[in-house]
Design a protein around this motif. Structure first.
Motif, PDB file in Angstrom:
ATOM      1  N   PHE A  97       0.826  -1.242  -0.056  1.00  0.00           N
ATOM      2  CA  PHE A  97       0.052  -0.021   0.173  1.00  0.00           C
ATOM      3  C   PHE A  97       1.027   1.179   0.048  1.00  0.00           C
ATOM      4  N   SER A  98       0.449   2.365  -0.682  1.00  0.00           N
ATOM      5  CA  SER A  98       1.263   3.624  -0.310  1.00  0.00           C
ATOM      6  C   SER A  98       0.951   4.061   0.962  1.00  0.00           C
ATOM      7  N   ALA A  99       2.168   4.926   1.448  1.00  0.00           N
ATOM      8  CA  ALA A  99       2.071   5.206   2.973  1.00  0.00           C
ATOM      9  C   ALA A  99       0.922   6.197   3.129  1.00  0.00           C
ATOM     10  N   THR A 100       0.795   7.086   2.244  1.00  0.00           N
ATOM     11  CA  THR A 100      -0.123   8.300   2.484  1.00  0.00           C
ATOM     12  C   THR A 100      -1.475   7.756   2.510  1.00  0.00           C
ATOM     13  N   SER A 101      -1.867   6.573   1.867  1.00  0.00           N
ATOM     14  CA  SER A 101      -3.064   6.077   1.873  1.00  0.00           C
ATOM     15  C   SER A 101      -3.509   5.458   3.300  1.00  0.00           C
ATOM     16  N   VAL A 102      -2.181   4.503   3.477  1.00  0.00           N
ATOM     17  CA  VAL A 102      -2.446   3.850   4.957  1.00  0.00           C
ATOM     18  C   VAL A 102      -2.850   4.658   5.975  1.00  0.00           C
ATOM     19  N   GLU A 103      -2.016   6.205   6.041  1.00  0.00           N
ATOM     20  CA  GLU A 103      -2.203   7.063   7.054  1.00  0.00           C
ATOM     21  C   GLU A 103      -3.731   7.349   7.180  1.00  0.00           C
ATOM     22  N   ALA A 104      -4.136   7.771   5.805  1.00  0.00           N
ATOM     23  CA  ALA A 104      -5.642   8.289   5.798  1.00  0.00           C
ATOM     24  C   ALA A 104      -6.634   7.318   5.910  1.00  0.00           C
ATOM     25  N   PHE A 105      -6.307   6.095   5.856  1.00  0.00           N
ATOM     26  CA  PHE A 105      -6.897   4.940   5.904  1.00  0.00           C
ATOM     27  C   PHE A 105      -7.189   4.810   7.780  1.00  0.00           C
ATOM     28  N   ALA A 106      -6.080   4.824   8.444  1.00  0.00           N
ATOM     29  CA  ALA A 106      -5.936   4.851   9.901  1.00  0.00           C
ATOM     30  C   ALA A 106      -6.773   6.216  10.534  1.00  0.00           C
ATOM     31  N   ALA A 107      -6.665   7.158   9.710  1.00  0.00           N
ATOM     32  CA  ALA A 107      -7.469   8.455  10.233  1.00  0.00           C
ATOM     33  C   ALA A 107      -8.841   8.307   9.826  1.00  0.00           C
ATOM     34  N   GLY A 108      -9.299   7.234   9.248  1.00  0.00           N
ATOM     35  CA  GLY A 108     -10.715   7.416   8.934  1.00  0.00           C
ATOM     36  C   GLY A 108     -11.254   8.036   7.666  1.00  0.00           C
ATOM     37  N   ALA A 124     -10.413   2.357   2.252  1.00  0.00           N
ATOM     38  CA  ALA A 124      -9.405   1.451   2.101  1.00  0.00           C
ATOM     39  C   ALA A 124      -8.176   2.121   1.434  1.00  0.00           C
ATOM     40  N   PRO A 125      -7.181   1.618   1.965  1.00  0.00           N
ATOM     41  CA  PRO A 125      -5.724   2.098   1.155  1.00  0.00           C
ATOM     42  C   PRO A 125      -5.636   1.911  -0.034  1.00  0.00           C
ATOM     43  N   THR A 126      -4.822   2.193  -0.899  1.00  0.00           N
ATOM     44  CA  THR A 126      -4.570   2.063  -2.406  1.00  0.00           C
ATOM     45  C   THR A 126      -3.356   1.196  -2.607  1.00  0.00           C
ATOM     46  N   ASN A 127      -3.271   0.574  -3.516  1.00  0.00           N
ATOM     47  CA  ASN A 127      -2.262  -0.250  -4.072  1.00  0.00           C
ATOM     48  C   ASN A 127      -1.087   0.916  -4.587  1.00  0.00           C
ATOM     49  N   THR A 174      -0.288  14.963  -8.339  1.00  0.00           N
ATOM     50  CA  THR A 174      -0.026  14.162  -9.605  1.00  0.00           C
ATOM     51  C   THR A 174       0.844  13.030  -8.913  1.00  0.00           C
ATOM     52  N   ASP A 175       1.649  13.138  -7.803  1.00  0.00           N
ATOM     53  CA  ASP A 175       1.941  12.065  -7.090  1.00  0.00           C
ATOM     54  C   ASP A 175       2.320  12.335  -5.576  1.00  0.00           C
ATOM     55  N   PRO A 176       1.280  11.915  -4.768  1.00  0.00           N
ATOM     56  CA  PRO A 176       1.075  12.497  -3.400  1.00  0.00           C
ATOM     57  C   PRO A 176       2.214  11.936  -2.613  1.00  0.00           C
ATOM     58  N   ASP A 177       2.793  10.712  -2.912  1.00  0.00           N
ATOM     59  CA  ASP A 177       3.858  10.142  -1.990  1.00  0.00           C
ATOM     60  C   ASP A 177       5.319  10.586  -2.422  1.00  0.00           C
TER      61      ASP A 177
END
Length: 950
Positions: free
Chosen positions: A696-707, A711-714, A845-848
């Motif tokens: 998963f991308s790290a930023t999407s995991v952070e967003a997922f953890a914060a609700g 779901a996080p993204t590939n 264009t590339d959040p990570d």
């Protein structure tokens, strides 16, 4: 011993070879002022036999040649004169005419052929021996920062990183540094450690610096710019020179500390055919202490300490990165029956970190550099038609390097050996660069494993939870319970300054296994060959050149950095190029240069790098030069981008070479009780391939953890490939005259467009389940089907990786520079330059991706001085200002404050001693500053030097 041997050899050979037949005496003066010129070179045309003028401008030249012959008289900053010698004991008086401007100096690097700076088709900066003698900085390398458009980021006292046009890092792999044609970068790190292992100041002839892309002529990695340091020839610059420099560094954290910098150079031409030289330099001092203890927990950068945050992670505190959730520990203890059922509810749902050690407790801060160099030069025909050069360089030193972590570079050794054949129109050379990391180590892992040596993490956190629980049951409030819990867990802590602590530090710093140690182990090397031929004596309609290069890497870290567990990893790259240069119009006022290069690396497709430039010389004396260029650059992924396999503490680093993905696996990682239902094991190892194909991308995991997302993204990380830049530039160089006042102007504007920018992407790999969320299992009382990967995230069964890939973001940069130089008030030199640098990047264009431009938008530099304020006395002042800027790196992101820095020096020449004394200081205002978050604050440096016969 070596110095004594060389001196005796010089005397012995000299007594044999110097058989006088013709003697010429004379005096050399400045044509404008009439003053004598010490240090002018006198030599027989096309031969090595020569001498220099003394401090009174006089010379005596004794040669074996019979008249008639021609001698050449030259000096930096003046036009060369030739005199015909027709008889023995001839006396000559030579008047040298000073170049109209510094733009009349000759450079080679811009087009691989000699040309005036004025007529160069691209931007170029230059420092020669006169500028080095006049610099107010403590060393010539520090003085490079006063050049237009140049940034120097200070990692430590002995490690300065040179950069141009943005995207700077301490591991600056986008900027090349060549010393006598040899790439001076570390084979494993892929960048130069400043001048720690470079050239002696006494041996520097010129420094030429090309900002911007230069791959068309110089190949991979000449991306942001390239610097050429050229040493003095033993044929042309003979004698014994000595420099003694000492002073002190002053910093609030470190106090006042002495430093010493000594150099010696010996050179002698035994005949027209054979010459040799040797150089030795020794520097010792105290590094800038790094004492920034601001809290970086949870990605922040705020004031605070252990009292305000129990999960404190100080910037220059290491070992406190080890952190865990207390309730999770309590639940584990509860499941093992160590604490009563239900007791975990009394434990707060918060994280705490272990107590770390300050950086100053983990290293001695001893700065040291020892360098030795030597060359044997042979001219078979007695002139410059062919010269064979054997050149060897050795260096060992201590410094500090900041990358993902802070590294104590200790007893780092590097050697280079070169064999070169060169003539007027060609060169062929091959060299080898080898390094040994010595006793270097990672300070973060040193602290982590010192902590674990006296108490492992499970025991420490278990004792913390147990003591907290007892304190709570005994009536203590939460703060009191935390205090007693930490006190209990800290029982047995090794204290800095004690024998036990030092013994543990010695043990972990000599252990290359990062599970238990911290040693930085490496013996990587590379072999390089390149050649160039200029057809100017064969083809008369244009100047036509061809050339090429080949490099073979041999990575050898014994698995401590790279994935070379079963032996060295070898791979190669090569390139070929051609260039044509043609002059047009009346008086050859228009010069057109076209180049193209093809490069191929073993793991990547080939790249073409074209360049086209136009230079027009206007004005009656060709002193109005206009230029425009289109050029491209590319950068191959580094050895680390491809083959690293490293536990960096906060995550695992894995390179993306195809054969590296399965070679690297993590150390065993603990799987939660719930996760064991799916893995069947309490531990698991994750392969490097998972980081690229199931993460998963790290930023999407952070967003997922914060609700914030369902779901996080590939992450969809692609394998790294070369990055490219297309550069456009226009500029003007000229001499503007208003009456008797003359001002030289040098200005340029550039625009760069990047493609496939090499980037690190942080990802999260679940221990089980796929990131496409297709693999599910019944979880919970109702047995609902839940994606396993989400279960892994919720259970803490995941780990972080840093991958090496390319950004799809649209990135561009642009900027401008202008430099003005003139003479005022009867000979005072005044220089002013301004640099503007900016970049465009759409984060969406590339959040990570972090671009890491790391360059101030505005910089202003001022120089004022006079070499002859009165007889034998001169001075120079340099001032620099830059505005604040954002620094982004894997170590920390933070804003760097604006700063103004003042350097100055006064010098006095003593002709009868052939000596120059210099008293100077850097950062005289005493306002401390940092180049990046985490490095030591730079204080003031004061010095006194005595230079003899240079």
């Amino acid at each position: 011993m070596i110095k004594k041997f060389l001196l005796l050899a010089f005397i012995a050979f000299g007594s044999i070879t110097m058989v006088a037949q013709t003697t010429v005496t004379g005096v050399v003066t400045d044509a404008a002022s009439g003053e004598t010129l010490p240090g002018a070179n006198i030599k027989v045309s096309r031969k090595a036999v020569g001498t220099t003028t003394d401090f009174d401008g006089a010379f005596t030249l004794t040669v074996t040649d019979n008249p008639p012959f021609t001698i050449e008289i030259s000096m930096l900053g003046f036009q060369t004169e030739k005199v015909e010698i027709t008889k023995n004991n001839q006396k000559v008086e030579v008047k040298l005419t000073e170049n109209a401007t510094s733009l009349d100096e000759i450079v080679v690097s811009a087009s691989r052929t000699p040309e005036r700076i004025m007529e160069s088709p691209v931007t170029i900066e230059r420092m020669d021996t006169r500028a080095i003698k006049n610099t107010s900085a403590p060393s010539f390398y520090d003085g490079l920062e006063n050049l237009k458009g140049v940034d120097i980021n200070t990692n430590s006292l002995t490690f300065k990183s040179v950069n141009t046009r943005g995207f700077a890092t301490f591991s600056n792999t986008r900027f090349m540094q060549l010393v006598d044609g040899m790439d001076n970068s570390s084979p494993a790190l892929n960048f130069a450690l400043g001048n720690l292992l470079g050239m002696s100041e006494l041996d520097v002839k010129t420094v030429e610096l090309l900002p911007g892309a230069s791959s068309a002529l110089y190949g991979a990695n000449a991306f942001n710019g390239i610097m050429f340091m050229t040493s003095k020839s033993p044929f042309d610059d003979q004698g014994i020179s000595l420099s003694l420099k000492s002073g002190l560094t002053s910093q609030d954290a470190a106090g006042d500390n002495m430093f010493y910098d000594t150099s010696i150079r010996m050179a002698y031409a035994f005949s027209n055919k054979f010459a040799a030289k040797a150089t030795f330099s020794y520097l010792k001092g105290t590094e800038w202490f790094a004492t920034d203890y601001r809290n970086t927990a949870n990605g922040g950068y705020t004031s605070g300490d252990r009292n305000s945050d129990r999960n404190y992670d100080g910037l220059n505190v290491y070992g406190d990165e080890v952190s865990t959730n207390l309730r999770g520990v309590a639940q584990t203890l509860e499941g093992l029956g160590i604490i009563p059922n239900g007791a975990s509810a009394l434990i707060p749902n918060e994280s705490v970190s272990r107590t770390g050690y300050d950086e100053r407790d983990l290293m001695t801060y001893e700065a040291k550099s020892v360098k030795f160099g030597g060359s044997l030069n042979y001219r078979p025909f007695g002139d410059d038609r062919l010269e064979v050069i054997w050149n060897s360089k050795f260096g060992v030193g201590n410094t500090i390097y900041q990358g993902t972590n802070r590294y104590n570079i200790k007893d780092f050794f590097m050697e280079q050996h070169k064999l070169e054949f060169r003539g007027k129109n060609f060169f062929v050379r091959g060299y080898m660069t080898n390094e040994d990391a010595g006793n270097s180590y990672d300070t973060r892992f040193a602290a982590i494993n010192i902590n674990r040596s006296w108490k492992d993490d499970n025991t420490w956190f278990g004792q913390y939870v147990g003591a907290y629980l007892q304190g709570t049951l005994g009536g203590l409030n939460s703060d009191q319970a935390h205090a007693i819990a930490r006190q209990t867990a800290e029982t047995g802590r090794l204290l800095p300054g004690t024998a036990g602590f030092q013994s543990a530090l010695n043990k972990v710093s000599s252990d290359p296994d990062l599970v238990t140690g911290a040693k930085f182990q490496d013996a990587t090397k590379y072999y390089h060959a390149d050649a160039n031929y200029n057809f100017q004596d064969v083809i008369d309609w244009a100047e036509f050149q061809v050339g090429g290069s080949y490099r073979l890497y041999s990575l050898n870290s014994n698995g401590s950095i790279f994935t070379d567990y079963d032996g060295p990893i070898e791979y190669n790259e090569y390139g070929v190029y051609t260039q044509a240069q043609k002059q047009f119009l009346e008086e050859d006022r228009l010069k057109v240069t076209a180049s193209i290069r093809y490069d191929k690396a073993q793991n990547f497709d080939g790249n073409f790098s074209p360049r086209v430039s136009f230079a027009y010389a206007g004005g009656e004396n060709k002193n109005q030069n206009f230029r425009a260029s289109f050029q491209t650059g590319f950068r191959n992924p580094t050895t680390q981008d491809q083959y690293i396999g490293l536990n960096a503490g906060r995550g695992f680093l894995v390179g993306s070479a195809p054969d590296n993905l399965d070679r690297y696996t993590t150390s065993p990682l603990t799987v939660s009780g719930l996760g064991q239902n799916f893995t069947g094991s309490g531990t698991i190892s994750v392969s490097g391939r998972a980081a690229y194909e199931n993460a998963f991308s790290a930023t999407s995991v952070e967003a997922f953890a914060a609700g914030q997302v369902a779901a996080p993204t590939n992450a969809n990380v692609s394998l790294v490939k070369p990055e490219k830049v297309t550069a456009y530039e226009v500029g003007y160089r000229g001499l503007v005259e208003a009456g008797e006042q003359r001002v030289t102007v040098d200005m340029s504007v550039y625009y760069n467009q990047y493609e496939d920018f090499i980037a690190n992407k942080n990802v999260v790999v679940p221990f089980y389940g796929d990131v496409d969320l297709t693999q599910t299992a019944p979880v919970g009382p109702g047995g609902a089907q839940v994606p396993l990967a989400l279960v892994a995230l919720g259970s803490g069964d995941f780990t972080a990786f840093q991958t090496y890939t390319n950004s799809a973001a649209d990135i561009s940069s642009y900027g401008a520079t202008i430099g003005l130089n003139t003479s005022i008030l009867g000979g005072f030199n005044l220089g002013l330059n301004y640099t503007y640098a900016k970049f465009d990047f759409d984060q969406s264009t590339d959040p990570d991706f972090e671009a890491g431009f790391n360059t101030p938008e505005h910089k202003v530099k001022l120089q004022f001085g006079k070499r002859d304020l009165f007889e034998n006395f001169g001075f120079n002042i340099n001032a620099r200002w830059q505005d604040e800027y954002r620094w982004e790196s894997t170590f920390l992101d933070a804003t760097i404050a604006s700063r103004t820095v003042l350097d100055a020096q006064i010098n006095y020449r003593v002709p009868k001693w052939k000596s120059v004394f210099k008293l100077g200081g850097a950062n005289l205002t005493g306002q401390e500053y940092v180049s990046a978050p985490g490095v030591g604050a730079i204080g003031s440096q004061y010095y006194l030097s005595w230079t003899i016969n240079n």
